[in-house]
Design a protein around this motif. Structure first.
Motif, PDB file in Angstrom:
ATOM      1  N   GLY A 297       0.888  -1.257   0.245  1.00  0.00           N
ATOM      2  CA  GLY A 297       0.448  -0.208   0.117  1.00  0.00           C
ATOM      3  C   GLY A 297       0.841   1.314  -0.098  1.00  0.00           C
ATOM      4  N   TYR A 298       2.327   0.987  -0.566  1.00  0.00           N
ATOM      5  CA  TYR A 298       2.827   2.521  -0.288  1.00  0.00           C
ATOM      6  C   TYR A 298       2.767   3.341  -1.437  1.00  0.00           C
ATOM      7  N   ILE A 299       2.336   2.191  -2.738  1.00  0.00           N
ATOM      8  CA  ILE A 299       1.760   3.080  -3.973  1.00  0.00           C
ATOM      9  C   ILE A 299       0.942   2.760  -4.427  1.00  0.00           C
ATOM     10  N   PRO A 300      -0.288   3.793  -4.989  1.00  0.00           N
ATOM     11  CA  PRO A 300      -1.170   3.104  -5.989  1.00  0.00           C
ATOM     12  C   PRO A 300      -1.579   1.901  -6.198  1.00  0.00           C
ATOM     13  N   ALA A 301      -2.631   1.373  -6.067  1.00  0.00           N
ATOM     14  CA  ALA A 301      -2.809  -0.027  -6.823  1.00  0.00           C
ATOM     15  C   ALA A 301      -2.743  -0.015  -8.242  1.00  0.00           C
ATOM     16  N   TYR A 302      -3.503   1.005  -8.907  1.00  0.00           N
ATOM     17  CA  TYR A 302      -3.523   1.699 -10.168  1.00  0.00           C
ATOM     18  C   TYR A 302      -1.790   1.575 -10.866  1.00  0.00           C
ATOM     19  N   ALA A 303      -1.056   2.136 -10.132  1.00  0.00           N
ATOM     20  CA  ALA A 303       0.722   2.428 -10.886  1.00  0.00           C
ATOM     21  C   ALA A 303       1.119   0.860 -11.759  1.00  0.00           C
ATOM     22  N   GLN A 304       1.609   1.864 -12.633  1.00  0.00           N
ATOM     23  CA  GLN A 304       2.598   0.396 -13.457  1.00  0.00           C
ATOM     24  C   GLN A 304       4.247   0.845 -13.576  1.00  0.00           C
ATOM     25  N   LEU A 305       4.801   0.245 -13.762  1.00  0.00           N
ATOM     26  CA  LEU A 305       5.971   0.263 -13.461  1.00  0.00           C
ATOM     27  C   LEU A 305       6.458   1.184 -14.179  1.00  0.00           C
ATOM     28  N   PRO A 306       7.604   2.210 -14.954  1.00  0.00           N
ATOM     29  CA  PRO A 306       8.320   3.033 -15.870  1.00  0.00           C
ATOM     30  C   PRO A 306       9.159   1.820 -16.423  1.00  0.00           C
ATOM     31  N   GLU A 307       9.187   2.397 -18.004  1.00  0.00           N
ATOM     32  CA  GLU A 307      10.604   1.154 -18.575  1.00  0.00           C
ATOM     33  C   GLU A 307      11.539   1.474 -17.618  1.00  0.00           C
ATOM     34  N   ARG A 308      12.528   0.478 -17.761  1.00  0.00           N
ATOM     35  CA  ARG A 308      14.100   1.027 -17.920  1.00  0.00           C
ATOM     36  C   ARG A 308      14.730   2.127 -18.740  1.00  0.00           C
ATOM     37  N   ASN A 309      15.353   2.472 -18.147  1.00  0.00           N
ATOM     38  CA  ASN A 309      16.143   4.288 -18.872  1.00  0.00           C
ATOM     39  C   ASN A 309      16.857   4.372 -19.598  1.00  0.00           C
ATOM     40  N   GLU A 310      16.482   4.466 -20.995  1.00  0.00           N
ATOM     41  CA  GLU A 310      17.279   4.030 -21.984  1.00  0.00           C
ATOM     42  C   GLU A 310      18.639   4.038 -22.326  1.00  0.00           C
ATOM     43  N   LEU A 311      19.556   4.771 -21.634  1.00  0.00           N
ATOM     44  CA  LEU A 311      20.927   4.614 -21.065  1.00  0.00           C
ATOM     45  C   LEU A 311      21.180   3.754 -19.996  1.00  0.00           C
ATOM     46  N   ILE A 312      20.051   2.622 -19.702  1.00  0.00           N
ATOM     47  CA  ILE A 312      20.688   1.648 -18.586  1.00  0.00           C
ATOM     48  C   ILE A 312      20.664   0.456 -20.303  1.00  0.00           C
ATOM     49  N   GLU A 313      21.480  -0.331 -19.327  1.00  0.00           N
ATOM     50  CA  GLU A 313      21.551  -1.288 -20.103  1.00  0.00           C
ATOM     51  C   GLU A 313      21.072  -2.998 -19.507  1.00  0.00           C
ATOM     52  N   ALA A 314      20.024  -3.641 -20.446  1.00  0.00           N
ATOM     53  CA  ALA A 314      19.423  -4.412 -19.762  1.00  0.00           C
ATOM     54  C   ALA A 314      20.551  -5.380 -19.254  1.00  0.00           C
ATOM     55  N   TRP A 315      20.122  -5.972 -17.772  1.00  0.00           N
ATOM     56  CA  TRP A 315      20.809  -6.966 -17.259  1.00  0.00           C
ATOM     57  C   TRP A 315      21.519  -8.423 -17.224  1.00  0.00           C
ATOM     58  N   ALA A 316      20.490  -8.326 -18.216  1.00  0.00           N
ATOM     59  CA  ALA A 316      20.288  -9.766 -18.767  1.00  0.00           C
ATOM     60  C   ALA A 316      21.919  -9.561 -19.945  1.00  0.00           C
ATOM     61  N   LYS A 317      21.779  -8.864 -20.609  1.00  0.00           N
ATOM     62  CA  LYS A 317      22.308  -8.507 -21.801  1.00  0.00           C
ATOM     63  C   LYS A 317      24.341  -8.108 -21.208  1.00  0.00           C
ATOM     64  N   LEU A 318      24.060  -8.134 -20.152  1.00  0.00           N
ATOM     65  CA  LEU A 318      25.547  -8.223 -19.653  1.00  0.00           C
ATOM     66  C   LEU A 318      26.874  -8.849 -19.797  1.00  0.00           C
ATOM     67  N   PRO A 319      28.221  -8.627 -19.961  1.00  0.00           N
ATOM     68  CA  PRO A 319      29.223 -10.191 -20.122  1.00  0.00           C
ATOM     69  C   PRO A 319      28.957 -10.609 -17.753  1.00  0.00           C
ATOM     70  N   ALA A 320      29.556 -11.898 -17.744  1.00  0.00           N
ATOM     71  CA  ALA A 320      29.763 -12.669 -16.231  1.00  0.00           C
ATOM     72  C   ALA A 320      30.051 -11.808 -15.578  1.00  0.00           C
ATOM     73  N   ASP A 321      30.895 -10.833 -16.214  1.00  0.00           N
ATOM     74  CA  ASP A 321      32.146 -10.510 -15.544  1.00  0.00           C
ATOM     75  C   ASP A 321      32.043  -9.093 -14.749  1.00  0.00           C
ATOM     76  N   GLN A 322      30.831  -8.866 -16.260  1.00  0.00           N
ATOM     77  CA  GLN A 322      30.210  -7.343 -15.395  1.00  0.00           C
ATOM     78  C   GLN A 322      28.948  -7.356 -14.372  1.00  0.00           C
ATOM     79  N   ARG A 323      28.690  -8.608 -14.509  1.00  0.00           N
ATOM     80  CA  ARG A 323      27.187  -8.351 -13.799  1.00  0.00           C
ATOM     81  C   ARG A 323      28.028  -8.880 -11.936  1.00  0.00           C
ATOM     82  N   LYS A 324      28.927  -9.701 -12.157  1.00  0.00           N
ATOM     83  CA  LYS A 324      29.536  -9.142 -10.823  1.00  0.00           C
ATOM     84  C   LYS A 324      30.353  -8.497  -9.879  1.00  0.00           C
TER      85      LYS A 324
END
Length: 621
Positions: A297-324
């Motif tokens: 109940g900290y945010i409204p029930a109708y809320a939607q999550l904004p898209e990941r910012n276009e400047l930020i890479e998707a985590w799944a696409k990062l190399p393993a060493d970078q994720r670590k």
């Protein structure tokens, strides 16, 4: 000269009498008389004269102790207390036995927020439109960084109400020119109403080797421990000394740690609590936190999550060493936040053990702005050795991978990558210093005071601003705001009290209009509607100031304004500027009026700072 030893016992007795009397007078806190207030009779002789003293300043019987806790650079979605994945058990306890305010706002960056909090007024109105640093202060009423004496601080007001006053940690609103051993000290904490202060005057400092640590009006040497442990020790010591001297005198503690501003520095025992906890990355973090915030109940029930910012890479696409590498940055940050929660817990525990907590009014502001974007796209470990500005991206990342074990240590100046900043700001867009966006200004607030607050764990959605904490404190504590402080008539407050919402979840919002402005990013709020403009849209400051040619003249009229109805779209997903042009025009006109009233003009851009177009003291006449 010979010493008359026969007189020594008498001298000693007089000394004891003097110090006893001095202590009694100090404890009574008798204010000075002035020609306008003096009510005695003064003649040539004592026999003809009539002595008079002003009434001693005593807090009303039963007045609560007051604790303000202000954290640094924490987003809305970081702490577990507001749905984040970082454990903050002491904040949880306060919130679960008090109130969570979910629609509370800061000024968007540290010094403006602090000046507004301390004075109960807008940051430009008290001359702190950006910072008090020599690099960014400017010779205009909204920007000189010198809080006027007629805009008294909460500490000055509480001292007038008979309180002891202490500050520990970050201050951040003393002009650079005043921070040497010769002062002047009237804009240090002790010159702004605090009996004692231990901490630092700058915007940030090393947590193990602070180069400019101060206590009261003196520079002191750090002892090598984490600074947050030291400030907590000092807070407890100040409370104990005051309680011993005057058990019935309430205190005000302003507890403002450097955490979690960079550098993120914390012992491994804290960061290792989160080993492997963030391996799923920032995209999964955002989804988990968003779901929990909605469920709780900290945010409204109708809320939607904004898209990941276009400047930020998707985590799944990062190399393993970078994720670590990136996961370790967040483990350290999380440990840092849990550690500072633990330090706050030490203060709370001590107040409970000494029987003072039951009558203590506590405000916890989890962040003076949103999560910081200053960690670059890839995080910071040793910026002097591996500068983000001049090192090729792949080399920069590889250099950081080599230094992975240094993250969070005293030898590093750690700050996490941009992707984690967006995650910590869930459910909002953008970051610290983006005064045009909720991600820069929307922070959690906890209020705890069981003597007045009947509901445990209540949620409040009234719109609030950091300037509201001052009048809320005064009203909740049953105190008064003096007309004069040190003989200077005081200006009115601009903040509005939240007290009416303590026991009424449906109380109307009193703070209905608020501007935001940081380095030409700006917005205006009115009754749930918000218009906003970013002069540098989606900019990310890589710990440097953007520069432009001195001949270039910014065209602020070309900035694109957006319009949001926060009553139906609290995290700014649907731009209504084209649909409601008249509403946008109305709000832009309101911003213009607020700008002139609060001394926002002239606009000062980060490029003006970077190109040293301001702070020209030689222009003084």
């Amino acid at each position: 000269m010979k010493t008359n030893f026969k007189l020594l016992p008498k001298v000693a007795a007089l000394s004891v009498l003097y110090f006893w009397a001095s202590g009694a007078v100090a404890q009574q806190n008798i204010p000075p008389s002035t020609p306008g207030t003096y009510k005695g009779v003064v003649k040539k002789t004592l026999a003809e004269s009539k002595e008079w003293w002003p009434k001693p300043q005593h807090a009303p019987a039963g007045s609560p102790n007051i604790v303000w806790i202000l954290l640094d650079d924490v987003g809305f979605g970081a702490s577990g207390t507001f749905g984040g994945l970082i454990n903050t058990p002491n904040f949880d306890t306060l919130a679960n036995n008090g109130l969570r305010y979910t629609n509370f706002h800061t000024a968007g960056i540290c010094a403006p927020t602090r000046s507004s909090l301390l004075t109960g007024r807008n940051h430009h109105y008290v001359h702190v439109g950006n910072f008090a640093h020599a690099s960014s202060a400017a010779g205009f009423p909204g920007y000189d960084g010198r809080i006027p004496a007629d805009k008294g601080t909460i500490a000055e007001v509480l001292r007038e109400n008979g309180y002891s006053t202490f500050a520990v940690g970050k201050w951040g609103v003393t002009p650079d020119e005043d921070t040497t051993d010769v002062g002047p000290f009237d804009r240090w904490p002790t010159g702004k109403g605090f009996d004692h202060h231990f901490g630092f005057l700058e915007s940030a400092t090393d947590q193990y080797h602070p180069p400019h640590l101060v206590e009261d009006n003196f520079h002191v040497k750090p002892d090598g421990r984490n600074l947050n442990e030291q400030i907590t020790d000092k807070a407890i010591a100040y409370i104990d000394r005051a309680h011993t001297a005057a058990p019935d005198k309430p205190f005000f503690l302003y507890y403002a740690p450097g955490a979690t501003h960079s550098p993120h520095q914390v012992a491994k025992e804290w960061s290792d609590l989160y080993k492997g906890k963030f391996d799923e990355g920032w995209d999964v973090y955002r989804e988990k936190v968003f779901a929990d915030q909605k469920k709780l109940g900290y945010i409204p029930a109708y809320a939607q999550l904004p898209e990941r910012n276009e400047l930020i890479e998707a985590w799944a696409k990062l190399p393993a060493d970078q994720r670590k590498l990136y996961a370790r940055f967040m483990e350290v940050y999380a440990g840092y936040l849990t550690y500072i929660d633990n330090q706050v817990g030490r203060v709370i525990t001590h107040l409970k053990q000494t029987g003072q907590f039951d009558n203590t009014l506590v405000f916890v502001m989890i962040g003076d702005n949103g999560a910081s974007k200053e960690g670059t796209f890839h995080g910071v470990i040793k910026p002097l050795k591996n500068p983000a500005k001049t090192t090729p991206t792949q080399d920069y990342i590889k250099n950081n991978e080599v230094e992975l074990e240094a993250i969070g240590t005293p030898e590093a100046s750690t700050n996490y990558p941009l992707g984690w900043a967006q995650a910590a700001n869930t459910p909002f867009k953008y970051w610290k210093s983006d005064a045009d966006a909720e991600g820069g200004t929307h922070n959690p607030l906890i209020v705890y005071y069981p003597k007045l607050i009947k509901e445990k764990g209540g949620i409040r959605n009234q719109y609030g601003h950091v300037s509201d904490i001052f009048p809320t404190t005064i009203e909740a504590a049953g105190l008064h705001i003096p007309e004069y402080i040190k003989g200077i008539k005081q200006d009115t407050l601009q903040g509005k009290s939240l007290f009416g919402s303590f026991n009424n979840a449906k109380a109307p919002t009193l703070h209905t209009t608020q501007y935001y402005y940081i380095f030409t990013n700006r917005s205006i709020y009115k009754d749930g509607w918000k218009a906003e403009a970013a002069h540098h849209p989606n900019s990310v400051e890589l710990n440097i100031y953007p520069t432009v040619k001195p001949a270039d003249t910014p065209n602020y009229d070309a900035d694109v304004w957006k319009l949001y109805n926060l009553n139906e779209d609290f995290n700014e997903r649907i731009d209504l500027a084209k649909k409601y042009p008249e509403k946008l025009k109305e709000l832009k006109a309101l911003f213009e009026a607020e700008a002139w009233k609060n001394h926002i003009y002239p606009f000062i851009d980060m490029s003006d700072v970077g190109n040293k177009r301001i702070h020209h003291l030689e222009n003084n006449n």
